[in-house]
Every structure is written in structure tokens, then in C-alpha cells.
Design a protein around this motif. Sequence first.
Motif, PDB file in Angstrom:
ATOM      1  N   THR A 145     -16.928 107.969  59.310  1.00 34.59           N
ATOM      2  CA  THR A 145     -17.576 108.205  60.538  1.00 34.59           C
ATOM      3  C   THR A 145     -18.433 109.623  60.639  1.00 34.59           C
ATOM      4  N   LYS A 146     -19.462 109.483  61.307  1.00 31.34           N
ATOM      5  CA  LYS A 146     -20.428 110.658  61.715  1.00 31.34           C
ATOM      6  C   LYS A 146     -20.894 110.883  63.115  1.00 31.34           C
ATOM      7  N   CYS A 147     -20.846 111.873  63.848  1.00 35.78           N
ATOM      8  CA  CYS A 147     -21.020 112.024  65.189  1.00 35.78           C
ATOM      9  C   CYS A 147     -22.098 112.680  65.603  1.00 35.78           C
ATOM     10  N   LEU A 148     -23.138 111.989  66.377  1.00 30.44           N
ATOM     11  CA  LEU A 148     -24.279 112.946  66.938  1.00 30.44           C
ATOM     12  C   LEU A 148     -24.166 112.824  68.492  1.00 30.44           C
ATOM     13  N   SER A 149     -24.847 113.933  69.072  1.00 29.75           N
ATOM     14  CA  SER A 149     -24.543 114.403  70.437  1.00 29.75           C
ATOM     15  C   SER A 149     -25.839 113.586  71.137  1.00 29.75           C
ATOM     16  N   VAL A 150     -25.440 113.029  72.224  1.00 33.16           N
ATOM     17  CA  VAL A 150     -26.465 112.267  73.108  1.00 33.16           C
ATOM     18  C   VAL A 150     -26.403 112.858  74.724  1.00 33.16           C
ATOM     19  N   SER A 151     -26.972 112.650  75.358  1.00 35.07           N
ATOM     20  CA  SER A 151     -27.159 113.114  76.828  1.00 35.07           C
ATOM     21  C   SER A 151     -26.651 112.075  77.878  1.00 35.07           C
ATOM     22  N   HIS A 152     -25.665 112.232  78.696  1.00 32.17           N
ATOM     23  CA  HIS A 152     -25.415 111.294  79.529  1.00 32.17           C
ATOM     24  C   HIS A 152     -25.591 111.760  81.099  1.00 32.17           C
ATOM     25  N   GLY A 153     -26.870 112.443  81.102  1.00 33.82           N
ATOM     26  CA  GLY A 153     -26.837 113.253  82.400  1.00 33.82           C
ATOM     27  C   GLY A 153     -26.776 114.463  82.687  1.00 33.82           C
ATOM     28  N   ARG A 154     -26.971 114.925  83.711  1.00 34.54           N
ATOM     29  CA  ARG A 154     -27.001 116.545  84.374  1.00 34.54           C
ATOM     30  C   ARG A 154     -25.664 116.391  85.458  1.00 34.54           C
ATOM     31  N   CYS A 155     -25.039 117.547  85.375  1.00 36.75           N
ATOM     32  CA  CYS A 155     -24.073 117.699  86.531  1.00 36.75           C
ATOM     33  C   CYS A 155     -24.076 119.217  86.697  1.00 36.75           C
ATOM     34  N   LYS A 156     -23.608 119.701  87.835  1.00 36.32           N
ATOM     35  CA  LYS A 156     -23.697 121.057  88.325  1.00 36.32           C
ATOM     36  C   LYS A 156     -22.387 121.954  87.963  1.00 36.32           C
ATOM     37  N   GLN A 157     -21.585 121.336  87.251  1.00 38.04           N
ATOM     38  CA  GLN A 157     -20.408 121.999  86.592  1.00 38.04           C
ATOM     39  C   GLN A 157     -20.662 122.390  85.177  1.00 38.04           C
ATOM     40  N   LYS A 158     -20.226 123.824  84.808  1.00 40.16           N
ATOM     41  CA  LYS A 158     -20.550 124.063  83.542  1.00 40.16           C
ATOM     42  C   LYS A 158     -19.122 124.324  82.936  1.00 40.16           C
ATOM     43  N   TYR A 159     -18.765 123.899  81.841  1.00 43.31           N
ATOM     44  CA  TYR A 159     -17.749 124.337  81.056  1.00 43.31           C
ATOM     45  C   TYR A 159     -17.983 124.888  79.577  1.00 43.31           C
ATOM     46  N   HIS A 160     -17.044 125.928  79.620  1.00 44.56           N
ATOM     47  CA  HIS A 160     -16.963 126.542  77.998  1.00 44.56           C
ATOM     48  C   HIS A 160     -16.671 125.492  77.091  1.00 44.56           C
ATOM     49  N   PRO A 161     -17.237 125.254  75.895  1.00 45.06           N
ATOM     50  CA  PRO A 161     -16.929 124.280  74.925  1.00 45.06           C
ATOM     51  C   PRO A 161     -15.632 124.272  74.390  1.00 45.06           C
TER      52      PRO A 161
END
Length: 512
Positions: A191-207
Motif C-alpha cells: 500500500t501507499k497513502c496520499l493525503s486528500v481534503s475532507h473539507g475545513r473545520c475551525k479546530q486545529k490539532y498538532h499532528p
Amino acid sequence: MADKAAFHVIVLGPSGGPREDRVTGLLVRSTSTTWSPDSVVAVDAGTLLAGIIRLLAEYMPSKDEQNVLQEGPFAGLQLPCETAEANAAHVFREIIGAVLITHAHLDHISGLAINTPILEAGSGPKPVAALPSVLSAMKNHMFNDVIWPNLSDEDGGAGLLTYQRLVEGGNPRFGRGEARGYVRACNGLLTKCLSVSHGRCKQKYHPESGAHHRVGSAVFASDQLMLPSRAISVDHTEAGAFYSPARSPRLLPANQKDSGLATVESSAFFLRDHSTGNEIIVFGDVEPDSVSLEGHNKLVWDTAAPKIAAGTLRAIFIECSYNDSIDDAYLYGHMCPRHLAAELTILAAKVVDMRDSAAQADKKRKRAGTTIVGDVPPDQVSPKSKRSQSNSSGVNMNINVNCPTQSRNNSIVEKDMPDATLAASARAESFSLPGGPGAAPADDSIPNSSSWADSNPLPLAGLSVYIIHIKEHLTDGPPPGDQILRELRAHGEAASLGCEFFLPDPLQGIWI
């Protein structure tokens, strides 16, 4: 068909809610393996044990029959126990080698949380693989001894799960040739994983730390930027019946595009059969690039296009949550048919470009009587070599056509591009699906499909597109998937895509 297939896929959960027993969950295995330990990978786990039990109960043999399933999606599975429940626990503990998580929303991880305690009777921790931000969200907000016990092997947990943090875009230290960047998913699958967007929100989290700060209320509107549907019980229409925290920056005032909204990160998993080299893609929840304005999907299509041109990418599992009656303001980071068809049109144009480039390279090779550098697959050439080769050969196999964001690979200077490539670039003028409520948004990055309408084969011929995460109405009348499928097929025909669209049947295995 099963004899020629490379993949066996079981869709345990085809829905995006609101029924908790049908939310997203898939099982995938290579047909080169039997139902042996670690031969299956689960992609998302909103539904896991519940779906397996339901399918096994449907086809369980009587006591006087042999203990091997003869029918259904689990046909050929050796049954060590007498009941569907006990056999499902065996499948989870022993047959499923790992769980891949696209993003940390409950409808994609709730089954994993509830089911994990039965792993105590297994033979070691179950790997859970995802992007670091996804695992951070699960670690800090699910398996945290508050929402649910810490069942992982980190921070003094119970050790039933072990986190595997994936490198976005693939880890180049693993694999060779076409398999470079892929890591083991289970026996027989990479497997190989690529990031995609699922919208926006007003909560920010340190990864990594999971620490967060609030840019605004997560539930109640505190300013004029908040969409009405963000406030509870404001929109009672069918389109607004499903609350979601995701919203699009495209819908905000022009001077508020950088208002501190954070992207909800989701994933697209490329799964590669180690035996044949064939591949499929399984998307998590995803929104169109035309709405997100970020270009994540383009990078997925950049990776997928050469695989389709080579005939190795066989299928895509992707969400289409609503029909075309939905307004963009209420997509909440999801797809509808007009947007999915537009995304696939961008993919189709990239495939056409690949074929044009290959044809041009073949002509040059015949004229020169020698092999040119453009024949070397891009992932086998170092970035430094790519720069020199693109200038010397005039051929680039990762062409970026009319997209506002730059590709991962180095851009190619126009004067170095072959005539066929320039023609392919020039045709990305405008594209619109049939008019009316289902019309595609005006977007200069969407190519004009008329340039390949008469080609044989069509650009996506041979590709199967399976639709998942459909939002169920739970009302009288036809299932919502029927209308979504009709609209997709109409859009696909109008755009001359050539792919086939399907709704997976949870009671049947899919052979690809």
C-alpha cells in the motif's frame, strides 16, 4: 471472473450513515492467497465485526455439512467454530492482518474501537496504519482512557493495537521499480497513502502531540463566517439533514479565504497486488479540488494516470454521498455526481496525455533507432536526473495540465514539450456537464472531453468505479444510490470517460 481477478473486495459498510451498522468498512485480499492468517487488510472500520457476522450468518452451513463456506463473499473460508459470531471473531483476530484508516471520523473508526477488546485472545497487537495526523487524532481523542480505553501499545496502553505511521506519498526507502514507496499491508498486498481534503473545520490539532486550539466554536456560530448548517437545527431540508463540521473555503467571502480554517485530512490508499502488479484505489471521504482549492486530488490522479495508461489500475472505490440536487454549500467535504465526474474527467485528460506522450516517444524512437530517456518510468529516476532528462529528451511522463497547483515533480518548460503534449495541454479549456441543477461548476482546470470523444479506447475504459459512503435517507421511496448511479452514468457518458460505475452489494464479494 474470480479466476482472472487479482483482488477480492468485500464491502462491509457501503453507507455514510446514519445507520451505524452499515458505515464505511472494506476488506481486501489478493487472490494469490487463501483465507490464511494475515491475508486480508481492512480499509476503514466504521463497520467491522458487525458486517462480518452479518455475512457469515447469511451463508453458514448446517451442522451436518463440511466446515468450509461454499457460497457468499467468504466462500472458501475454513470455519473453526460453530457460530457466525465466533467465526467472525476468528476472522478479525487471525485473518485480518492490519487495518488502514483513511481519517479519524467516527463512521470510519467506531467499529475498530468497539471490536478491539476481543484481540486479547489473539497473537499480538493488530497494526493500525494511517497518516500521522489521523493516528494522532485516534490516539489523543479516542484511545485515550477518556472516550475509550487506551488499547494501543503506546503511553502505557493495553497493547492490543500498534500504530504504524505512514509516509504521505509513499516511503521511497521501500520497494523498487513500480512498487517503490509501497509498504506491506498484508500477505500479498502492498500500500501507499496520499493525503486528500475532507473539507475545513475551525479546530486545529498538532499532528503529533494532539494539542489543539479553538479558532471558534465547533458547534455554535459566533461570527458571520459560520454557515447556517453549522448551527444545530437551522436547516431542515433534505440537503441539510446530515450535520457535519466540514465546510468549504470556496463558500467564504473572498477576503476571508485564510481565516484560520484547518483542512480535515483524509486519505486515498493505493493497494498493489504483489503477484500481478495490479492496483486499486480506496478513498476515504473526499471533496473535489474545485471546492477545496488545494489540489490534493490532482496529485492522486497524477499517480493514477500512468497506471491506467499501462492497464494496471483496475478499480477505484470512492465516495459520492449526495445526488446532484445538493448545493455546494451543503457538501460538507463530500462528493456528488457532477463533481465526481469532473474529477474523473481530469484523470481522463491525464491518461490521454500519457498515451500521447508515449506515442510521440515511440515515433522519436523509431526515427532515431535508439531508446530515449522518456521510456524510463518516472519513479525509477532520481529528481536530479529528471531535471536533466526533461531538458535533453523533451519528454516528461508526469505532465501537469492546467492545474493551479504545481505537481510534486519538476514542471516542464513549454519549449521542451513535444507537439502532442502541447496539443493535450491546449485542449484543457472548459468543460461542463449537461445543464441544469446538475451542471458542473465553471472551472478552467477541467479539460474539454470532446477532444477524445471519438477515441478508441476511451481514456478510462476498463476502469471500474465503485461508489461508497452514500448518505441514506431512511425514508420511503427508492434508495438514494439509484439516483446517484443514474446521474453518474449520464455524466460519464457525456464526458466520454469509458469507465463503469457500480454500487457494491454487501452480500457479494467483488472480484477485480
